[in-house]
Design an enzyme around this catalytic site. Structure first.
Site, PDB file in Angstrom:
ATOM      1  CG  ASN A  94      -1.471   1.345   1.562  1.00  0.00           C
ATOM      2  OD1 ASN A  94      -2.372   1.835   0.884  1.00  0.00           O
ATOM      3  ND2 ASN A  94      -0.916   1.995   2.581  1.00  0.00           N
ATOM      4  CB  SER A 149      -4.055   5.403  -8.321  1.00  0.00           C
ATOM      5  OG  SER A 149      -4.683   6.630  -8.644  1.00  0.00           O
ATOM      6  CE1 TYR A 163       0.459   8.141  -6.785  1.00  0.00           C
ATOM      7  CE2 TYR A 163      -1.430   8.625  -8.181  1.00  0.00           C
ATOM      8  CZ  TYR A 163      -0.893   8.054  -7.045  1.00  0.00           C
ATOM      9  OH  TYR A 163      -1.718   7.379  -6.172  1.00  0.00           O
ATOM     10  CB  SER A 166       4.425   5.004 -10.483  1.00  0.00           C
ATOM     11  OG  SER A 166       3.347   5.605  -9.773  1.00  0.00           O
ATOM     12  CE  LYS A 167      -0.159   4.378  -6.780  1.00  0.00           C
ATOM     13  NZ  LYS A 167       0.042   3.458  -5.651  1.00  0.00           N
TER      14      LYS A 167
HETATM   15  P1  NDP Z   1      -0.984   8.561   3.091  1.00  0.00           P
HETATM   16  O1  NDP Z   1       0.034   9.609   2.789  1.00  0.00           O
HETATM   17  O2  NDP Z   1      -2.020   8.829   4.109  1.00  0.00           O
HETATM   18  O3  NDP Z   1      -0.266   7.195   3.426  1.00  0.00           O
HETATM   19  C1  NDP Z   1       0.867   6.775   2.729  1.00  0.00           C
HETATM   20  C2  NDP Z   1       1.599   5.764   3.554  1.00  0.00           C
HETATM   21  O4  NDP Z   1       2.764   5.338   2.820  1.00  0.00           O
HETATM   22  C3  NDP Z   1       2.069   6.343   4.878  1.00  0.00           C
HETATM   23  O5  NDP Z   1       1.885   5.399   5.899  1.00  0.00           O
HETATM   24  C4  NDP Z   1       3.549   6.593   4.623  1.00  0.00           C
HETATM   25  O6  NDP Z   1       4.290   6.435   5.832  1.00  0.00           O
HETATM   26  C5  NDP Z   1       3.888   5.455   3.672  1.00  0.00           C
HETATM   27  N1  NDP Z   1       5.120   5.747   2.929  1.00  0.00           N
HETATM   28  C6  NDP Z   1       5.318   6.692   1.988  1.00  0.00           C
HETATM   29  N2  NDP Z   1       6.602   6.686   1.601  1.00  0.00           N
HETATM   30  C7  NDP Z   1       7.227   5.724   2.317  1.00  0.00           C
HETATM   31  C8  NDP Z   1       8.552   5.237   2.381  1.00  0.00           C
HETATM   32  N3  NDP Z   1       9.524   5.741   1.602  1.00  0.00           N
HETATM   33  N4  NDP Z   1       8.846   4.248   3.257  1.00  0.00           N
HETATM   34  C9  NDP Z   1       7.882   3.732   4.048  1.00  0.00           C
HETATM   35  N5  NDP Z   1       6.598   4.133   4.030  1.00  0.00           N
HETATM   36  C10 NDP Z   1       6.285   5.130   3.172  1.00  0.00           C
HETATM   37  O7  NDP Z   1      -1.675   8.254   1.663  1.00  0.00           O
HETATM   38  P2  NDP Z   1      -2.778   7.173   1.229  1.00  0.00           P
HETATM   39  O8  NDP Z   1      -3.265   6.394   2.362  1.00  0.00           O
HETATM   40  O9  NDP Z   1      -3.729   7.907   0.381  1.00  0.00           O
HETATM   41  O10 NDP Z   1      -1.887   6.267   0.260  1.00  0.00           O
HETATM   42  C11 NDP Z   1      -1.905   4.858   0.286  1.00  0.00           C
HETATM   43  C12 NDP Z   1      -1.896   4.338  -1.136  1.00  0.00           C
HETATM   44  O11 NDP Z   1      -3.113   4.707  -1.778  1.00  0.00           O
HETATM   45  C13 NDP Z   1      -0.773   4.881  -2.005  1.00  0.00           C
HETATM   46  O12 NDP Z   1      -0.207   3.829  -2.757  1.00  0.00           O
HETATM   47  C14 NDP Z   1      -1.489   5.854  -2.921  1.00  0.00           C
HETATM   48  O13 NDP Z   1      -0.830   6.003  -4.146  1.00  0.00           O
HETATM   49  C15 NDP Z   1      -2.833   5.178  -3.066  1.00  0.00           C
HETATM   50  N6  NDP Z   1      -3.931   6.031  -3.516  1.00  0.00           N
HETATM   51  C16 NDP Z   1      -4.371   7.080  -2.744  1.00  0.00           C
HETATM   52  C17 NDP Z   1      -5.410   7.871  -3.198  1.00  0.00           C
HETATM   53  C18 NDP Z   1      -5.939   9.026  -2.404  1.00  0.00           C
HETATM   54  O14 NDP Z   1      -6.739   9.800  -2.955  1.00  0.00           O
HETATM   55  N7  NDP Z   1      -5.573   9.194  -1.155  1.00  0.00           N
HETATM   56  C19 NDP Z   1      -6.055   7.626  -4.501  1.00  0.00           C
HETATM   57  C20 NDP Z   1      -5.533   6.493  -5.204  1.00  0.00           C
HETATM   58  C21 NDP Z   1      -4.513   5.734  -4.718  1.00  0.00           C
HETATM   59  P3  NDP Z   1       5.437   7.433   6.368  1.00  0.00           P
HETATM   60  O15 NDP Z   1       5.098   8.800   5.919  1.00  0.00           O
HETATM   61  O16 NDP Z   1       5.358   7.205   7.853  1.00  0.00           O
HETATM   62  O17 NDP Z   1       6.695   6.893   5.779  1.00  0.00           O
END
Ligand code: NDP
Length: 280
Positions: A94, A149, A163, A166-167
């Site tokens: 995720n 996504s 972005y 990548s998806k």
């Molecule tokens: P958030 O920013 O709320 O969560 C993203 C999570 O990914 C966080 O827990 C963050 O943790 C973690 N993360 C990011 N970079 C790293 C890294 N380098 N190492 C470890 N952990 C990492 O976003 P979402 O919940 O929205 O995103 C979750 C997924 O959903 C993603 O893949 C996103 O592309 C996808 N998505 C989201 C949408 C939206 O509208 N929100 C729409 C479509 C897809 P930390 O910062 O602690 O490292």
């Protein structure tokens, strides 16, 4: 609350916030032992506390603060999970993000460093973590759920090209890995969310106020989100749980379920009434 994941062990990447947090809490509430992970220790602890608040024993949760784009971080996640829980049944890839360059450029001119960073987290880390988890998932005849996504297409994404790339690549990985791994009894599927209220905007440099303004606009325009509301992390978590639950979804292999309030089904021209246009 059911216990459909009782006896199962799940890793949910990116569970310090948003969709991953909601998924980890749901899995734990439904009986799984979960490894939660992210870079932000404080937010990861908040996820852990949320899980414990549901009355789940502390030894059902393993929190690992690490950067998932680093191979050592990935080794830590896999090895510590096996050491603590002894098996791995479900991997939820995720963790993901979108970035802007310093000049907040969009379109084809977006700096190539953004492309590299996005591919690293959204694609490469999924590919390598899957490689490292494969052995254990094959042993357990387990499940992988990737978080993609609607940005993957088929509609163009001129503002967030890298972005979207990548998806789109992740979707092809889901399909191809699914066929490779099903011969070993491992299922791979994914979910493609539309706009969901999470930390995604903040991670991209947006303020809470900017997020709210954007969401309000989308919610009030039926040509953006026909159902009229932004998604919640739990909406996506339920779909991830469905895809990780072999009793419910065993015959789904290599597919992505779109959950977007109808966004991808509308075309701009449908926002306007043909009869009104002809009258004016
Ligand atoms: P958030 O920013 O709320 O969560 C993203 C999570 O990914 C966080 O827990 C963050 O943790 C973690 N993360 C990011 N970079 C790293 C890294 N380098 N190492 C470890 N952990 C990492 O976003 P979402 O919940 O929205 O995103 C979750 C997924 O959903 C993603 O893949 C996103 O592309 C996808 N998505 C989201 C949408 C939206 O509208 N929100 C729409 C479509 C897809 P930390 O910062 O602690 O490292």
């Amino acid at each position: 609350m059911t216990n459909r994941f009782s006896g199962k062990v799940a890793i949910v990447t990116g569970s310090s916030n948003g969709i991953g947090r909601a998924t980890a809490i749901l899995f734990a509430q439904e009986g799984a032992k979960v490894t939660i992970t992210g870079r932000n220790a404080q937010r990861l602890e908040e996820t852990k506390q949320e899980i414990l608040k549901s009355g789940i024993p502390e030894d059902h949760v393993l929190a690992i603060t690490t950067d998932i784009t680093q191979e050592e971080g990935q080794d830590e996640i896999i090895n510590e999970t096996i050491e603590k829980f002894g098996r791995l049944d479900i991997l939820v890839n995720n963790a993901g993000a979108a970035f802007m360059d310093d000049k907040r450029t969009s379109g084809v001119d977006q700096d190539i460093s953004v492309f590299d960073k996005i591919m690293q987290i959204n694609l490469r880390s999924v590919v390598t973590l899957t490689q490292k988890a494969k052995k254990y998932l094959v042993e357990a005849k387990g499940e992988i759920v990737n978080v993609s996504s609607i940005g993957a297409g088929p509609q163009a994404q001129p503002k967030f090209i890298h972005y979207a790339l990548s998806k789109a690549a992740l979707d092809q990985y889901t399909r191809s890995a699914a066929i490779d791994l099903i011969q070993h009894g491992v299922r791979v599927n994914s979910v493609s969310p539309g706009v969901v209220a999470t930390g995604f905007g903040e991670a991209m440099g947006m303020t809470a106020e900017m997020d709210r303004k954007y969401f309000n606009f989308l919610e009030s325009h039926k040509d953006c989100i026909p159902c009229g509301s932004i998604g919640k992390p739990i909406d996506i978590a339920h779909i991830i749980a469905f895809l990780a639950d072999r009793k419910l979804s065993s015959y789904i292999i290599g597919q992505s379920i779109v959950a977007d309030g109808g966004s991808t089904l509308v075309m701009g021209m449908q926002a306007h009434n043909m009869m009104d246009i002809l009258k004016s």
